[in-house]
Each structure stands twice: as C-alpha cells, then as structure tokens.
Design an enzyme around this catalytic site. Structure first.
Site, PDB file in Angstrom:
ATOM      1  N   ASN A 154      33.998  34.156  35.410  1.00 60.06           N
ATOM      2  CA  ASN A 154      34.645  35.434  35.104  1.00 60.06           C
ATOM      3  C   ASN A 154      35.443  35.291  33.813  1.00 60.06           C
ATOM      4  OD1 ASN A 154      35.735  38.110  35.597  1.00 60.06           O
ATOM      5  ND2 ASN A 154      37.620  37.115  36.267  1.00 60.06           N
TER       6      ASN A 154
ATOM      7  N   HIS B 216      38.781  36.808  31.990  1.00 60.33           N
ATOM      8  CA  HIS B 216      39.992  37.566  32.331  1.00 60.33           C
ATOM      9  C   HIS B 216      40.882  37.667  31.087  1.00 60.33           C
ATOM     10  CE1 HIS B 216      43.070  39.099  35.069  1.00 60.33           C
ATOM     11  NE2 HIS B 216      43.927  38.443  34.312  1.00 60.33           N
TER      12      HIS B 216
ATOM     13  N   ASP C 194      41.051  35.243  40.895  1.00 61.21           N
ATOM     14  CA  ASP C 194      41.605  34.829  39.589  1.00 61.21           C
ATOM     15  C   ASP C 194      42.198  33.415  39.589  1.00 61.21           C
ATOM     16  OD1 ASP C 194      40.923  37.082  38.173  1.00 61.21           O
ATOM     17  OD2 ASP C 194      42.880  38.040  38.341  1.00 61.21           O
TER      18      ASP C 194
END
Ligand code: GRF
Length: 194
Positions: free
Chosen positions: A108, A110, A151
C-alpha cells in the site's frame, strides 16, 4: 514470464499511472494484469482503458453482505494469479481473508511518514490537514506491506518532503504525491528483484 501485478484503486489513479509509465519506460519489467476499481466513474478506470488494461469494478455497496463482497474480491484476485497486489489509493479495507491468502504480496502507498498519521480516519486530505495543524516541519509518503493491522505492516520505503508555513492541504498533498509517484515504482522494482 513477466511478474503479474494487480492494482486496486478508488480515485484518480495517478499512482496507478506511475506504474504504467514505469513499465512503458522499461524501468519495471512486469505486466499489470488487472485494475480492480472500488467504484464506477473513477479516473483510474479511464487510465486502464487508455492503457488497454482489463478492469473490474467491485463496489462493496453493491453486495448485500460483506461476506459476498469479500468472496467476490478474493475470487477476482485468485483468478488474476498476481505476484504482487498494489493498493494505489484504494480506500476500502482489504478483507482479512484476502490478506491471509496473499500474505506478504500486498503493498500500500500511504501519504504520510507512517506510523505517524496512519490508521482509522487518516486518508486523503485528512492526513495533510492534520500534519499542517500539528505544525510538522516534515511529511512524506510510505510504502508498506499490508497486514491485518491497518497501516501498520512492515515499512518498505519512505520519502520525505518539507512542510512550509504557508502550505494548504492541497499544496502539501501535491508535493507528497510527486514523491509517491517516484517511490512506488522504485519499491515495486525492488520487490520484483529488478
Ligand atoms: C494518494 O495520496 C495515496 O497515497 C492515497 O490516495 C491518494 C491516491 O491518489 N492512498 P491517486 O488516486 O493515485 O491519484
């Protein structure tokens, strides 16, 4: 055989585009086999069409239960046989079953220096607004492995930018996004051992 990448996106898809460009420029040797969009009408779909990449919309709201959404997403991913799954501005929480099935293969991007400004509620301009409100001198972006803890997966790469006194969330977002477009392809290249 080229490594197979699946990209998941919810927005304009500029990070998706950075991967397409890196492949076209032979910086990365891989094939994007599919875009999975979380809803219709997003910029990422236009980019997929232009680049001749197959896409599928899997909108959680179109399923009557989250289990049905999960199994549809999982099936789509299994069928695509990805070596790497890239969340490029994907704003839907990835179901645990998907994370377990593709353990270590989902990354991911971020828009903050995780672990700062990560977790629930920290997405899009919320991140940059909070960074400015807290008078941080520095921000940036993080590429990390997706784990069941939102996260919080292992960090693969970070890139830093200064925060200026007159920054708005928009100006900071643009500065961070430019770094995202560098660091995401670089990280993918490294992960594919290229
Ligand atoms: C990026 O800032 C990304 O970090 C965040 O959402 C934004 C997506 O931008 N998760 P785009 O759709 O790739 O243009």
């Amino acid at each position: 055989m080229k490594p197979r990448i699946v990209v998941l996106a919810s927005g304009s898809g500029s990070n998706f585009q950075s991967i397409i460009n890196s492949i076209n420029a032979s910086f990365i040797d891989a094939k994007i086999v599919r875009l999975i969009a979380s809803r219709d009408g997003i910029g990422a779909i236009d980019r997929a069409i232009k680049a001749d990449i197959p896409f599928k919309v899997i909108n959680k709201k179109h399923f009557d239960t989250s289990e049905r959404f999960e199994s549809s997403l999982l099936q789509e991913l299994v069928d695509a046989q990805p070596d790497l799954i890239v969340l490029a501005g994907y704003l839907v929480q990835v179901p645990v079953q998907v994370i377990k099935t593709f353990e270590g293969k989902i990354i991911n991007i971020h828009p903050s220096l995780l672990p700062a400004y990560g977790g629930k509620g920290f997405y899009g301009s919320n991140v940059h607004t909070a960074v400015i409100q807290d008078r941080q001198k520095e921000s940036g972006c993080t590429v990390h492995v997706v784990t069941e803890e939102y996260d919080k997966g292992p960090i693969l790469a970070q890139s830093r930018v200064p925060v200026f006194e007159d920054d708005t969330p928009e100006s900071l977002a643009a500065r961070v996004l430019a770094k995202e477009h560098e660091v995401l392809p670089q990280t993918i290249k490294q992960l594919l051992n290229q």
